[in-house]
Motif scaffolding. Structure first.
Motif, PDB file in Angstrom:
ATOM      1  N   THR A 210      78.610  79.110 -40.648  1.00  0.00           N
ATOM      2  CA  THR A 210      79.699  78.135 -40.588  1.00  0.00           C
ATOM      3  C   THR A 210      80.341  78.225 -39.212  1.00  0.00           C
ATOM      4  O   THR A 210      80.707  79.308 -38.759  1.00  0.00           O
ATOM      5  CB  THR A 210      80.751  78.425 -41.677  1.00  0.00           C
ATOM      6  N   ILE A 211      80.480  77.079 -38.557  1.00  0.00           N
ATOM      7  CA  ILE A 211      81.090  77.029 -37.229  1.00  0.00           C
ATOM      8  C   ILE A 211      82.586  76.776 -37.342  1.00  0.00           C
ATOM      9  O   ILE A 211      83.386  77.453 -36.705  1.00  0.00           O
ATOM     10  CB  ILE A 211      80.418  75.955 -36.347  1.00  0.00           C
ATOM     11  N   SER A 212      82.969  75.780 -38.170  1.00  0.00           N
ATOM     12  CA  SER A 212      84.397  75.501 -38.326  1.00  0.00           C
ATOM     13  C   SER A 212      84.678  74.766 -39.623  1.00  0.00           C
ATOM     14  O   SER A 212      83.820  74.073 -40.165  1.00  0.00           O
ATOM     15  CB  SER A 212      84.941  74.693 -37.140  1.00  0.00           C
ATOM     16  N   GLU A 213      85.896  74.949 -40.099  1.00  0.00           N
ATOM     17  CA  GLU A 213      86.422  74.247 -41.262  1.00  0.00           C
ATOM     18  C   GLU A 213      87.818  73.778 -40.865  1.00  0.00           C
ATOM     19  O   GLU A 213      88.675  74.617 -40.575  1.00  0.00           O
ATOM     20  CB  GLU A 213      86.502  75.173 -42.472  1.00  0.00           C
ATOM     21  N   LYS A 214      88.031  72.459 -40.840  1.00  0.00           N
ATOM     22  CA  LYS A 214      89.315  71.901 -40.408  1.00  0.00           C
ATOM     23  C   LYS A 214      89.757  70.814 -41.380  1.00  0.00           C
ATOM     24  O   LYS A 214      88.939  70.189 -42.047  1.00  0.00           O
ATOM     25  CB  LYS A 214      89.186  71.279 -39.010  1.00  0.00           C
ATOM     26  N   ASP A 215      91.056  70.565 -41.397  1.00  0.00           N
ATOM     27  CA  ASP A 215      91.619  69.497 -42.205  1.00  0.00           C
ATOM     28  C   ASP A 215      90.930  68.173 -41.864  1.00  0.00           C
ATOM     29  O   ASP A 215      90.725  67.854 -40.687  1.00  0.00           O
ATOM     30  CB  ASP A 215      93.128  69.413 -41.938  1.00  0.00           C
ATOM     31  N   ALA A 216      90.572  67.394 -42.861  1.00  0.00           N
ATOM     32  CA  ALA A 216      89.819  66.150 -42.649  1.00  0.00           C
ATOM     33  C   ALA A 216      90.671  64.994 -42.132  1.00  0.00           C
ATOM     34  O   ALA A 216      90.149  64.115 -41.440  1.00  0.00           O
ATOM     35  CB  ALA A 216      89.130  65.739 -43.949  1.00  0.00           C
ATOM     36  N   ILE A 217      91.954  64.967 -42.445  1.00  0.00           N
ATOM     37  CA  ILE A 217      92.760  63.788 -42.113  1.00  0.00           C
ATOM     38  C   ILE A 217      92.802  63.475 -40.617  1.00  0.00           C
ATOM     39  O   ILE A 217      92.582  62.319 -40.244  1.00  0.00           O
ATOM     40  CB  ILE A 217      94.165  63.872 -42.741  1.00  0.00           C
ATOM     41  N   PRO A 218      93.074  64.422 -39.723  1.00  0.00           N
ATOM     42  CA  PRO A 218      93.122  64.052 -38.303  1.00  0.00           C
ATOM     43  C   PRO A 218      91.821  63.414 -37.796  1.00  0.00           C
ATOM     44  O   PRO A 218      91.849  62.415 -37.075  1.00  0.00           O
ATOM     45  CB  PRO A 218      93.415  65.374 -37.592  1.00  0.00           C
ATOM     46  N   LEU A 219      90.685  63.968 -38.191  1.00  0.00           N
ATOM     47  CA  LEU A 219      89.402  63.409 -37.769  1.00  0.00           C
ATOM     48  C   LEU A 219      89.177  62.041 -38.395  1.00  0.00           C
ATOM     49  O   LEU A 219      88.860  61.066 -37.695  1.00  0.00           O
ATOM     50  CB  LEU A 219      88.252  64.340 -38.156  1.00  0.00           C
ATOM     51  N   MET A 220      89.329  61.945 -39.711  1.00  0.00           N
ATOM     52  CA  MET A 220      89.028  60.690 -40.389  1.00  0.00           C
ATOM     53  C   MET A 220      89.983  59.569 -39.962  1.00  0.00           C
ATOM     54  O   MET A 220      89.593  58.407 -39.923  1.00  0.00           O
ATOM     55  CB  MET A 220      89.027  60.886 -41.904  1.00  0.00           C
TER      56      MET A 220
ATOM     57  N   MET B  67      68.421  76.277 -33.530  1.00  0.00           N
ATOM     58  CA  MET B  67      69.093  75.875 -34.747  1.00  0.00           C
ATOM     59  C   MET B  67      69.981  74.659 -34.461  1.00  0.00           C
ATOM     60  O   MET B  67      70.569  74.559 -33.398  1.00  0.00           O
ATOM     61  CB  MET B  67      69.924  77.036 -35.274  1.00  0.00           C
ATOM     62  N   ASP B  68      70.100  73.766 -35.418  1.00  0.00           N
ATOM     63  CA  ASP B  68      70.856  72.530 -35.254  1.00  0.00           C
ATOM     64  C   ASP B  68      72.256  72.657 -35.843  1.00  0.00           C
ATOM     65  O   ASP B  68      72.520  73.519 -36.680  1.00  0.00           O
ATOM     66  CB  ASP B  68      70.123  71.376 -35.948  1.00  0.00           C
ATOM     67  N   ARG B  69      73.138  71.741 -35.416  1.00  0.00           N
ATOM     68  CA  ARG B  69      74.488  71.671 -35.979  1.00  0.00           C
ATOM     69  C   ARG B  69      74.574  70.451 -36.892  1.00  0.00           C
ATOM     70  O   ARG B  69      73.958  69.415 -36.626  1.00  0.00           O
ATOM     71  CB  ARG B  69      75.540  71.545 -34.881  1.00  0.00           C
ATOM     72  N   PHE B  70      75.379  70.578 -37.942  1.00  0.00           N
ATOM     73  CA  PHE B  70      75.558  69.509 -38.914  1.00  0.00           C
ATOM     74  C   PHE B  70      77.033  69.395 -39.255  1.00  0.00           C
ATOM     75  O   PHE B  70      77.798  70.336 -39.087  1.00  0.00           O
ATOM     76  CB  PHE B  70      74.758  69.805 -40.187  1.00  0.00           C
ATOM     77  N   ILE B  71      77.412  68.219 -39.777  1.00  0.00           N
ATOM     78  CA  ILE B  71      78.795  67.965 -40.178  1.00  0.00           C
ATOM     79  C   ILE B  71      78.809  67.374 -41.572  1.00  0.00           C
ATOM     80  O   ILE B  71      77.888  66.652 -41.964  1.00  0.00           O
ATOM     81  CB  ILE B  71      79.494  67.031 -39.159  1.00  0.00           C
ATOM     82  N   ARG B  72      79.868  67.689 -42.319  1.00  0.00           N
ATOM     83  CA  ARG B  72      80.042  67.148 -43.669  1.00  0.00           C
ATOM     84  C   ARG B  72      81.511  67.233 -44.036  1.00  0.00           C
ATOM     85  O   ARG B  72      82.309  67.877 -43.345  1.00  0.00           O
ATOM     86  CB  ARG B  72      79.193  67.904 -44.682  1.00  0.00           C
ATOM     87  N   LEU B  73      81.887  66.610 -45.131  1.00  0.00           N
ATOM     88  CA  LEU B  73      83.227  66.754 -45.695  1.00  0.00           C
ATOM     89  C   LEU B  73      83.115  67.499 -47.010  1.00  0.00           C
ATOM     90  O   LEU B  73      82.146  67.311 -47.756  1.00  0.00           O
ATOM     91  CB  LEU B  73      83.875  65.390 -45.944  1.00  0.00           C
TER      92      LEU B  73
ATOM     93  N   MET C 132      90.780  67.436 -48.403  1.00  0.00           N
ATOM     94  CA  MET C 132      89.421  67.598 -47.892  1.00  0.00           C
ATOM     95  C   MET C 132      89.415  68.265 -46.527  1.00  0.00           C
ATOM     96  O   MET C 132      90.418  68.280 -45.826  1.00  0.00           O
ATOM     97  CB  MET C 132      88.724  66.241 -47.834  1.00  0.00           C
ATOM     98  N   GLN C 133      88.250  68.798 -46.198  1.00  0.00           N
ATOM     99  CA  GLN C 133      88.068  69.442 -44.904  1.00  0.00           C
ATOM    100  C   GLN C 133      86.781  68.950 -44.253  1.00  0.00           C
ATOM    101  O   GLN C 133      85.853  68.518 -44.938  1.00  0.00           O
ATOM    102  CB  GLN C 133      88.001  70.957 -45.053  1.00  0.00           C
ATOM    103  N   VAL C 134      86.758  69.018 -42.927  1.00  0.00           N
ATOM    104  CA  VAL C 134      85.553  68.776 -42.150  1.00  0.00           C
ATOM    105  C   VAL C 134      84.877  70.128 -41.969  1.00  0.00           C
ATOM    106  O   VAL C 134      85.512  71.084 -41.522  1.00  0.00           O
ATOM    107  CB  VAL C 134      85.884  68.178 -40.765  1.00  0.00           C
ATOM    108  N   THR C 135      83.621  70.201 -42.339  1.00  0.00           N
ATOM    109  CA  THR C 135      82.863  71.444 -42.203  1.00  0.00           C
ATOM    110  C   THR C 135      81.740  71.213 -41.194  1.00  0.00           C
ATOM    111  O   THR C 135      80.964  70.274 -41.345  1.00  0.00           O
ATOM    112  CB  THR C 135      82.258  71.873 -43.553  1.00  0.00           C
ATOM    113  N   ILE C 136      81.693  72.053 -40.187  1.00  0.00           N
ATOM    114  CA  ILE C 136      80.609  72.020 -39.210  1.00  0.00           C
ATOM    115  C   ILE C 136      79.860  73.340 -39.347  1.00  0.00           C
ATOM    116  O   ILE C 136      80.471  74.413 -39.391  1.00  0.00           O
ATOM    117  CB  ILE C 136      81.142  71.828 -37.778  1.00  0.00           C
TER     118      ILE C 136
END
Length: 136
Positions: free
Chosen positions: A97-107, A1-7, A72-76
């Motif tokens: 779902t692997i993780s849901e984190k606040d989007a600002i630090p990443l972006m 299975m593959d991993r994906f990322i989105r906001l 927004m959040q980062v969803t992996i």
């Protein structure tokens, strides 16, 4: 299975039940993708996914300022690729779902690296190297 990322907007991710709208107007028109719009998160090239994520949200969705990502959040997530989506992103299933984190630090990190590249302070390969080093 593959991993994906989105906001996602915080609170909007539906995990295995999530389905993305076509061109962001599914609620208005009833037009939905076959699965979840996302970018492949390969261990050997996570920089590609982060560059594509920034490109979509900055250039297509027009979220140019870091403050635009406040709610927004980062969803992996883990899933299977289905097809290409209406905005040239991947469409995949969500199996877990692997993780849901606040989007600002990443972006913030992604935008800082892109700005250094855009203004000529670093070369393209250095831009991608910086993206690879970002912790998810």
């Amino acid at each position: 299975m593959d991993r994906f990322i989105r906001l996602d907007m915080k609170g909007h991710w539906k995990g295995t039940e999530h389905q993305s709208s076509i061109l962001g107007i599914g609620d208005e028109t009833g037009d939905w993708e076959q699965g979840v719009s996302c970018y492949p998160l390969d261990d050997d090239d996570k920089g590609y996914a982060l560059a594509e994520l920034r490109d979509y949200w900055d250039n297509i969705a027009s979220l140019h300022d870091i403050e635009d990502y406040e709610d927004m959040q980062v969803t992996i997530f883990q899933g299977e690729y289905i097809t290409d989506g209406s905005d040239a992103e991947n469409i995949a299933t969500c199996e877990r779902t692997i993780s849901e984190k606040d989007a600002i630090p990443l972006m913030k990190q992604v935008f800082e690296a892109y700005e250094d590249y855009f203004y000529g302070d670093i070369e393209e390969h250095e831009y991608h190297e910086r993206l690879e080093k970002i912790e998810l």
